[in-house]
Structures are given as structure tokens and as C-alpha cells.
Design a protein around this motif. Structure first.
Motif, mmCIF file in Angstrom:
data_model
loop_
_atom_site.group_PDB
_atom_site.id
_atom_site.type_symbol
_atom_site.label_atom_id
_atom_site.label_comp_id
_atom_site.label_asym_id
_atom_site.label_seq_id
_atom_site.Cartn_x
_atom_site.Cartn_y
_atom_site.Cartn_z
ATOM 1 N N SER A 149 33.662 56.507 49.649
ATOM 2 C CA SER A 149 32.515 55.873 50.302
ATOM 3 C C SER A 149 32.913 55.166 51.592
ATOM 4 O O SER A 149 32.074 54.911 52.437
ATOM 5 N N HIS A 150 34.188 54.839 51.745
ATOM 6 C CA HIS A 150 34.599 53.950 52.828
ATOM 7 C C HIS A 150 35.379 54.626 53.946
ATOM 8 O O HIS A 150 35.835 53.955 54.863
ATOM 9 N N TYR A 187 31.097 55.243 44.301
ATOM 10 C CA TYR A 187 31.041 53.792 44.472
ATOM 11 C C TYR A 187 31.587 53.142 43.209
ATOM 12 O O TYR A 187 31.268 53.556 42.094
ATOM 13 N N ILE A 193 30.920 50.400 41.676
ATOM 14 C CA ILE A 193 29.927 49.869 40.728
ATOM 15 C C ILE A 193 29.375 50.981 39.836
ATOM 16 O O ILE A 193 29.185 50.780 38.628
ATOM 17 N N ASP A 194 29.126 52.156 40.398
ATOM 18 C CA ASP A 194 28.590 53.268 39.600
ATOM 19 C C ASP A 194 29.616 53.758 38.585
ATOM 20 O O ASP A 194 29.280 54.033 37.429
ATOM 21 N N GLN A 211 32.112 43.722 51.322
ATOM 22 C CA GLN A 211 31.285 44.760 51.937
ATOM 23 C C GLN A 211 31.055 45.946 50.989
ATOM 24 O O GLN A 211 30.326 46.867 51.322
ATOM 25 N N TRP A 212 31.684 45.925 49.823
ATOM 26 C CA TRP A 212 31.498 46.999 48.857
ATOM 27 C C TRP A 212 30.081 46.972 48.310
ATOM 28 O O TRP A 212 29.466 45.902 48.199
ATOM 29 N N LYS A 213 29.587 48.121 47.942
ATOM 30 C CA LYS A 213 28.260 48.219 47.343
ATOM 31 C C LYS A 213 28.218 47.375 46.069
ATOM 32 O O LYS A 213 29.049 47.544 45.176
ATOM 33 N N ASP A 214 27.269 46.445 46.008
ATOM 34 C CA ASP A 214 27.036 45.600 44.829
ATOM 35 C C ASP A 214 28.302 44.884 44.348
ATOM 36 O O ASP A 214 28.555 44.775 43.144
ATOM 37 N N TYR A 215 29.073 44.350 45.288
ATOM 38 C CA TYR A 215 30.339 43.725 44.908
ATOM 39 C C TYR A 215 30.141 42.546 43.952
ATOM 40 O O TYR A 215 30.983 42.296 43.081
ATOM 41 N N LYS A 249 27.917 42.371 41.592
ATOM 42 C CA LYS A 249 27.718 42.955 40.258
ATOM 43 C C LYS A 249 29.047 43.415 39.664
ATOM 44 O O LYS A 249 29.256 43.330 38.459
#
Length: 188
Positions: A42-43, A82, A84-85, A114-118, A120
């Protein structure tokens, strides 16, 4: 059960990765560590060798290690990976009643916010941060664990550069991984 989750490109996997997995397993007294090669990152740009090759290299590298398992959960996923997923999928597989430990380096901790839903990720797991040369993470949270880990003087980038330049890589990788790379003419 205490389960470590160690994701990465592993392009290729090397002794530094192996030492990190075994160090965290022992230091935090985990029941197991899952090694998860990224599918589609993703990054950054996806310039990785195929997921099947990276998965096989991980299997070869850890074939004689107890309590370390290789997962294809991201490799078999066609969409962007990601954390979180993947964490949610692993919790569904193993059960939310277990304790989960995401393993990252200080280089990743530098931009973890900056990570998705960090947030969570921090709610659903502990995040274990390992030293990385040239980095000093300032991120603080009750679920962040900073380990005073040894620094490992090897990187996948260094291994790939050595391969392209015809240099020996035996000091960086398990013998089986070197043989697999040579047989499949990877990173040339």
C-alpha cells in the motif's frame, strides 16, 4: 495465545528477518509468529518478485523453526494489502480472544500515524517496534512496545544490489534461499 504478526516484502528474506522473528518470539514469550509476505504493497511501488517466489523463500528460511509459521493471507489477496485488514482476517482465523502483536521497524514507526486506520490497529493489537539504523520513532501509545533490539546490518536492498553486481550473498541468506534464488534467476 500470544501471536506475533510479522509482515513485510521479504524481497528476499534474509538473516536479519529471521533474527527479528526469533528475537521477538523469545523476548515477548509469544506462542507463535506469523510471517506474512505482502501481496500488493500500500505504501510504495510494487517492484517485488512474485508473491509465490517470496512465499517459497520464507518457507525455506523458516522450515526448521518451531513456532514460526508462514502465511499466504496477503499473497492470495488481489487487492492492496493494508495491515488493519490483515489483522482483522487473522483475528477471525485465530479468535479475537488471543493477544496479537504487530511487529514493525522504527522506519515504519516513523510514518505509522499515516497507516490506514492506525488507531484501530493499536486498539486490536500491540505494536512492537524494533530498532532500525538511522531512525528514532517518537510515537507514543499504551499499546506500543519499543524493544531494545540488536541492529542487523543487512537489508533486502543490499542483497539485491549484491546479486545484480555478481557478489556473494551467502553471508546474508540461508543456503536454501540462495539456491532457490539462483535456480530461478531472481534479482538479476
Amino acid at each position: 495465545m500470544k501471536i506475533g504478526i510479522y509482515g513485510g516484502s521479504f524481497n528476499p528474506i534474509h538473516f536479519g528477518h529471521i533474527k527479528i522473528a526469533t528475537y521477538v518470539l523469545e523476548k515477548l514469550n509469544l506462542d507463535k509468529v506469523l510471517i506474512i509476505p505482502v501481496g500488493t504493497p500500500s505504501h510504495r511501488e510494487n517492484n517485488l518478485v512474485s508473491g509465490d517466489y517470496r512465499l517459497k523463500m520464507c518457507q525455506l528460511a523458516f522450515k526448521n523453526y518451531k513456532n514460526i509459521e508462514i502465511s499466504d493471507i496477503e499473497i492470495k489477496n488481489d487487492s492492496i494489502s493494508y495491515t488493519i485488514d490483515t489483522l482483522k482476517k487473522i483475528q477471525k482465523l485465530y479468535g479475537k480472544e488471543n493477544e496479537f502483536f504487530e511487529i514493525i521497524g522504527e522506519d515504519s514507526a516513523d510514518y505509522f500515524s499515516q497507516w490506514k486506520d492506525y488507531k484501530k490497529i493499536l486498539e486490536k493489537s500491540k505494536v512492537v517496534v524494533l530498532k532500525r539504523k538511522g531512525y528514532k520513532s517518537l510515537l507514543q501509545d499504551k499499546n506500543l512496545i519499543y524493544l531494545d533490539s540488536p541492529l542487523f546490518n543487512v537489508s533486502s536492498t543490499l542483497v539485491r544490489e549484491n546479486l545484480k553486481n555478481g557478489k556473494d550473498i551467502n553471508e546474508f541468506l540461508p543456503k536454501e534461499v540462495v539456491e532457490f534464488i539462483n535456480e530461478n534467476k531472481l534479482y538479476l
